[in-house]
Write a protein that holds these residues in place. Structure first.
Motif, PDB file in Angstrom:
ATOM      1  N   ILE A 181      48.764  40.304  45.329  1.00 18.72           N
ATOM      2  CA  ILE A 181      48.864  40.846  43.977  1.00 18.72           C
ATOM      3  C   ILE A 181      47.501  41.152  43.374  1.00 18.72           C
ATOM      4  O   ILE A 181      47.267  42.247  42.844  1.00 18.72           O
ATOM      5  CB  ILE A 181      49.649  39.873  43.072  1.00 18.72           C
ATOM      6  CG1 ILE A 181      51.111  39.798  43.515  1.00 18.72           C
ATOM      7  CG2 ILE A 181      49.558  40.285  41.604  1.00 18.72           C
ATOM      8  CD1 ILE A 181      51.906  38.709  42.817  1.00 18.72           C
ATOM      9  N   SER A 187      43.507  38.166  37.247  1.00 12.43           N
ATOM     10  CA  SER A 187      44.775  38.250  37.973  1.00 12.43           C
ATOM     11  C   SER A 187      44.999  37.021  38.846  1.00 12.43           C
ATOM     12  O   SER A 187      46.114  36.488  38.900  1.00 12.43           O
ATOM     13  CB  SER A 187      44.791  39.517  38.839  1.00 12.43           C
ATOM     14  OG  SER A 187      45.960  39.568  39.628  1.00 12.43           O
ATOM     15  N   HIS A 190      49.382  42.516  35.582  1.00  9.75           N
ATOM     16  CA  HIS A 190      48.024  42.007  35.801  1.00  9.75           C
ATOM     17  C   HIS A 190      46.990  43.105  35.622  1.00  9.75           C
ATOM     18  O   HIS A 190      45.870  42.848  35.167  1.00  9.75           O
ATOM     19  CB  HIS A 190      47.922  41.389  37.192  1.00  9.75           C
ATOM     20  CG  HIS A 190      48.525  40.031  37.280  1.00  9.75           C
ATOM     21  ND1 HIS A 190      48.396  39.206  38.381  1.00  9.75           N
ATOM     22  CD2 HIS A 190      49.277  39.331  36.393  1.00  9.75           C
ATOM     23  CE1 HIS A 190      49.031  38.080  38.165  1.00  9.75           C
ATOM     24  NE2 HIS A 190      49.583  38.130  36.973  1.00  9.75           N
ATOM     25  N   ALA A 191      47.345  44.339  35.994  1.00  7.03           N
ATOM     26  CA  ALA A 191      46.421  45.457  35.789  1.00  7.03           C
ATOM     27  C   ALA A 191      46.165  45.682  34.307  1.00  7.03           C
ATOM     28  O   ALA A 191      45.035  45.965  33.888  1.00  7.03           O
ATOM     29  CB  ALA A 191      46.972  46.721  36.437  1.00  7.03           C
ATOM     30  N   LEU A 194      43.841  48.976  40.505  1.00  7.52           N
ATOM     31  CA  LEU A 194      44.407  49.737  39.396  1.00  7.52           C
ATOM     32  C   LEU A 194      43.569  49.569  38.128  1.00  7.52           C
ATOM     33  O   LEU A 194      43.302  50.547  37.409  1.00  7.52           O
ATOM     34  CB  LEU A 194      45.847  49.288  39.129  1.00  7.52           C
ATOM     35  CG  LEU A 194      46.923  49.773  40.097  1.00  7.52           C
ATOM     36  CD1 LEU A 194      48.263  49.149  39.740  1.00  7.52           C
ATOM     37  CD2 LEU A 194      47.026  51.292  40.071  1.00  7.52           C
ATOM     38  N   SER A 195      43.144  48.349  37.864  1.00  8.91           N
ATOM     39  CA  SER A 195      42.338  48.085  36.664  1.00  8.91           C
ATOM     40  C   SER A 195      41.017  48.841  36.719  1.00  8.91           C
ATOM     41  O   SER A 195      40.594  49.451  35.724  1.00  8.91           O
ATOM     42  CB  SER A 195      42.083  46.583  36.522  1.00  8.91           C
ATOM     43  OG  SER A 195      43.279  45.862  36.384  1.00  8.91           O
ATOM     44  N   ALA A 239      46.121  44.816  41.824  1.00  8.73           N
ATOM     45  CA  ALA A 239      45.951  44.878  40.366  1.00  8.73           C
ATOM     46  C   ALA A 239      44.509  45.196  40.003  1.00  8.73           C
ATOM     47  O   ALA A 239      44.246  45.932  39.042  1.00  8.73           O
ATOM     48  CB  ALA A 239      46.388  43.550  39.734  1.00  8.73           C
ATOM     49  N   THR A 240      43.565  44.666  40.773  1.00  5.59           N
ATOM     50  CA  THR A 240      42.156  44.937  40.510  1.00  5.59           C
ATOM     51  C   THR A 240      41.820  46.407  40.744  1.00  5.59           C
ATOM     52  O   THR A 240      41.101  47.024  39.960  1.00  5.59           O
ATOM     53  CB  THR A 240      41.276  44.055  41.414  1.00  5.59           C
ATOM     54  OG1 THR A 240      41.563  42.676  41.148  1.00  5.59           O
ATOM     55  CG2 THR A 240      39.804  44.313  41.150  1.00  5.59           C
ATOM     56  N   VAL A 242      52.158  43.384  39.450  1.00 11.07           N
ATOM     57  CA  VAL A 242      50.887  44.092  39.658  1.00 11.07           C
ATOM     58  C   VAL A 242      50.513  44.886  38.411  1.00 11.07           C
ATOM     59  O   VAL A 242      49.354  44.850  37.954  1.00 11.07           O
ATOM     60  CB  VAL A 242      50.984  45.012  40.888  1.00 11.07           C
ATOM     61  CG1 VAL A 242      49.789  45.951  40.949  1.00 11.07           C
ATOM     62  CG2 VAL A 242      51.067  44.186  42.160  1.00 11.07           C
ATOM     63  N   LEU A 243      51.471  45.609  37.845  1.00 13.10           N
ATOM     64  CA  LEU A 243      51.190  46.394  36.641  1.00 13.10           C
ATOM     65  C   LEU A 243      50.817  45.490  35.469  1.00 13.10           C
ATOM     66  O   LEU A 243      49.924  45.823  34.677  1.00 13.10           O
ATOM     67  CB  LEU A 243      52.403  47.257  36.285  1.00 13.10           C
ATOM     68  CG  LEU A 243      52.734  48.394  37.256  1.00 13.10           C
ATOM     69  CD1 LEU A 243      54.008  49.112  36.809  1.00 13.10           C
ATOM     70  CD2 LEU A 243      51.582  49.376  37.360  1.00 13.10           C
TER      71      LEU A 243
END
Length: 283
Positions: free
Chosen positions: A85, A215, A154-155, A92-93, A89-90, A151-152
C-alpha cells in the motif's frame, strides 16, 4: 549560534535557559522511545523490565520477539499489506502533489491561496473526521474495503506534505531557466524533466518520504476505509493491544522507529542539498 561577548546578563540567562528548555522538551519526546527499544529485547513475555534486564545480564535479553515477528503469519501478512500500500500511495502523492505545487506556483492561477488551503486541509482537519468522511464517500463509490480505496485514502493524506516541500523548493527556483529552455526550442515536457525537475528533485523526494512515512504509520483511516484483507502493520499493532497483548508489538515499534529515523535523516540531507542548490541559482 554563539553567545556574543557584549550580551547583557538577561540575554545570557535566556541563552542558557532556552537550551535547557529545549533539552527538557527533547527528553520528554524521546523518553517513551528509549523505554520501548530495550523492552523489545526482553527475554520474557512482559512489558516491564525484569531484574535480569536491570542487572544487564545476558539471559535477560533475547531476540525472541523479533523472531516471532518474522515467523508469525499474521504479522507477515500485515507487513506485506503495508509494503503493497505505502509505495503506491507515495507514487500517487508525489505525482499529484508535484503537479499541484508547480501549478500553484504560477502567479496567473486564480484563487491560488484558496486552492492551496483546500489541498493541505488533510493536515489540519482532525484525522478521525477525514476518516469518517472518506468512509461515507468511498462507500457510495464502492471503494470502501478495497485495496484501491486504502491507497487513495493514504495518497490524500500524503499529498499535502509533497505540496509543501515542493512549494518550498520552488521559492528559490530561477524561472529564467525555463524561459531559456523554451527559447532554445524545448517543449514544456522536456523543460520540466531536463531543467526544472533536477533542481526541485530534493523537495520532491523529501515530500515523497514524508508521504511514505504517513502511509506506513497510519492506522485511523485504514480502520475506516480498509477491511481485514488490508490489515497493515499499525492496524495489527492496534489489534494486538486490544485483543492479545504481545511484546512482539514492541519489536515492531522499534523497527518502525528505526525506519522513521533513517527516512528523516535522508530528508535532512536532501533539505541541505536543496538549500545548496538554491544558493547556486542566480538571483
Amino acid at each position: 549560534m554563539e553567545l556574543p561577548p557584549y550580551a547583557t546578563t538577561g540575554q545570557r540567562i535566556w541563552f542558557y535557559a532556552f537550551r535547557v528548555i529545549c533539552g527538557l522538551i527533547l527528553f520528554f519526546l524521546i523518553a517513551p522511545i528509549m523505554v520501548v527499544i530495550p523492552l523489545s529485547f526482553n527475554a520474557e513475555n512482559f512489558f516491564t523490565f525484569t531484574p535480569e534486564m536491570l542487572a544487564l545480564k545476558a539471559e535477560g535479553y533475547s531476540l525472541k520477539h523479533y523472531r516471532d515477528f518474522l515467523s508469525n503469519p499474521d504479522w507477515q501478512q500485515a507487513l506485506r499489506n503495508s509494503v503493497q500500500i505505502a509505495p503506491v500511495a507515495t507514487i500517487l502523492s508525489v505525482t499529484l502533489g508535484t503537479l499541484a505545487a508547480i501549478g500553484l506556483s504560477q502567479p496567473h492561477v486564480p484563487f491560488r491561496r484558496a486552492i492551496m488551503a483546500i489541498l493541505i486541509s488533510p493536515m489540519i482537519v482532525p484525522l478521525i473526521i477525514s476518516a469518517a468522511g472518506m468512509y461515507f464517500f468511498y462507500s457510495r463509490l464502492g471503494l470502501q474495503g478495497t485495496y484501491l480505496g486504502v491507497v487513495l485514502a493514504h495518497a490524500v493524506l500524503g499529498i499535502p506534505f509533497v505540496i509543501i516541500t515542493v512549494t518550498a523548493t520552488l521559492v528559490g527556483f530561477d524561472k529564467s531557466l525555463t524561459r531559456a529552455a523554451a527559447n532554445m526550442g524545448a517543449d514544456p515536457v522536456t523543460t520540466f524533466f531536463r531543467v526544472q525537475m533536477p533542481l526541485i528533485l530534493p523537495g520532491v523526494i523529501s515530500g515523497g518520504l514524508f508521504a511514505f512515512i504517513t502511509s506506513f504509520d497510519e492506522v485511523v483511516v485504514v480502520l475506516f476505509v480498509g477491511s481485514a484483507g488490508q490489515k497493515t502493520l499499525p492496524w495489527q499493532m492496534f489489534t494486538g493491544l486490544r485483543e492479545q497483548i504481545s511484546p512482539t508489538i514492541l519489536a515492531v515499534a522499534t523497527i518502525l522507529v528505526v525506519i522513521s529515523i533513517a527516512l528523516l535523516t535522508t530528508v535532512e540531507v536532501l533539505r541541505r542539498r536543496s538549500e545548496k542548490l538554491r544558493g547556486m541559482s542566480p538571483g
